[in-house]
Design a protein around this motif. Sequence first.
Motif, PDB file in Angstrom:
ATOM      1  N   ARG A 132       0.833  -1.213   0.000  1.00 45.31           N
ATOM      2  CA  ARG A 132       0.000   0.000   0.000  1.00 45.31           C
ATOM      3  C   ARG A 132       0.863   1.256   0.000  1.00 45.31           C
ATOM      4  O   ARG A 132       0.554   2.242  -0.668  1.00 45.31           O
ATOM      5  N   CYS A 134       3.917   1.443  -1.227  1.00 45.16           N
ATOM      6  CA  CYS A 134       4.506   1.511  -2.573  1.00 45.16           C
ATOM      7  C   CYS A 134       3.498   2.032  -3.585  1.00 45.16           C
ATOM      8  O   CYS A 134       3.847   2.823  -4.471  1.00 45.16           O
ATOM      9  N   GLU A 135       2.246   1.621  -3.458  1.00 49.91           N
ATOM     10  CA  GLU A 135       1.203   2.116  -4.359  1.00 49.91           C
ATOM     11  C   GLU A 135       1.046   3.622  -4.227  1.00 49.91           C
ATOM     12  O   GLU A 135       0.869   4.322  -5.228  1.00 49.91           O
ATOM     13  N   VAL A 139       1.443   6.125  -7.470  1.00 50.45           N
ATOM     14  CA  VAL A 139       0.361   6.964  -7.992  1.00 50.45           C
ATOM     15  C   VAL A 139       0.575   8.445  -7.694  1.00 50.45           C
ATOM     16  O   VAL A 139      -0.120   9.285  -8.255  1.00 50.45           O
ATOM     17  N   GLU A 168       4.935  -9.193  -5.326  1.00 48.81           N
ATOM     18  CA  GLU A 168       4.469  -7.823  -5.109  1.00 48.81           C
ATOM     19  C   GLU A 168       5.334  -6.828  -5.879  1.00 48.81           C
ATOM     20  O   GLU A 168       4.834  -5.836  -6.393  1.00 48.81           O
ATOM     21  N   ASN A 171       3.995  -6.743  -9.312  1.00 50.03           N
ATOM     22  CA  ASN A 171       2.740  -5.972  -9.357  1.00 50.03           C
ATOM     23  C   ASN A 171       3.020  -4.479  -9.377  1.00 50.03           C
ATOM     24  O   ASN A 171       2.396  -3.726 -10.123  1.00 50.03           O
ATOM     25  N   ILE A 172       3.944  -4.027  -8.532  1.00 55.34           N
ATOM     26  CA  ILE A 172       4.283  -2.603  -8.465  1.00 55.34           C
ATOM     27  C   ILE A 172       4.884  -2.146  -9.785  1.00 55.34           C
ATOM     28  O   ILE A 172       4.529  -1.089 -10.302  1.00 55.34           O
ATOM     29  N   ARG A 175       2.157  -1.707 -12.331  1.00 58.53           N
ATOM     30  CA  ARG A 175       1.344  -0.517 -12.062  1.00 58.53           C
ATOM     31  C   ARG A 175       2.074   0.755 -12.422  1.00 58.53           C
ATOM     32  O   ARG A 175       1.490   1.701 -12.936  1.00 58.53           O
ATOM     33  N   SER A 176       3.381   0.794 -12.140  1.00 57.79           N
ATOM     34  CA  SER A 176       4.148   2.029 -12.423  1.00 57.79           C
ATOM     35  C   SER A 176       4.259   2.262 -13.922  1.00 57.79           C
ATOM     36  O   SER A 176       4.414   3.391 -14.364  1.00 57.79           O
TER      37      SER A 176
END
Length: 179
Positions: A132, A134-135, A139, A168, A171-172, A175-176
């Motif tokens: 969370r 890292c998200e 963003v 994870e 996943n990051i 997303r980036s």
Amino acid sequence: MASTSGIEASAISVLKRAVELDTKGRYTESLICYQEGLQLLMDALKGTTDEAKRLAFRQRISEYMNRAEKLKNHVEKEKETGKYHEQMHIANNSTGHSYQKVFGHFLDEMLTEVHIEDPYIRQGHQIYNFLRFCELLVVSSCPVKRIILTTGVEENNFAASCVKLSSEEDNINHRSRGE
């Protein structure tokens, strides 16, 4: 409009808190209190017709404003040199402490790399909390290129922890890149 004495009492309370935080070295929180207290003092000044009181308000506003400016410059200078450190105490079972609230004021255009040292990111919920955070970085508008985590090893579950963290990380990265 609230009575001038009520606004003045609120200003005094907020500014006392600012000084308390200031003396404890909690500069960013202190700066926020100084700003809020100064706004309240200015509101009280606007509603006061007594010239002696207006003069006293102006003097206090000037004193607190000077201190707030010094704090702001100090925090900015420390940030630029990478020496800024802030400690925040969050009581057990308290709520309302989102990652945005806790870390948001550090996320700016100068942030390109984040180093995290936490010896206990092993369990699923700890990994999700890290994710969370890292998200939030991904963003935000800050140009973070690297997130470095240094954590301990749970000897009896090392392989599983590595797999979870690696998953994870993927996943990051997706997303980036907006995938």
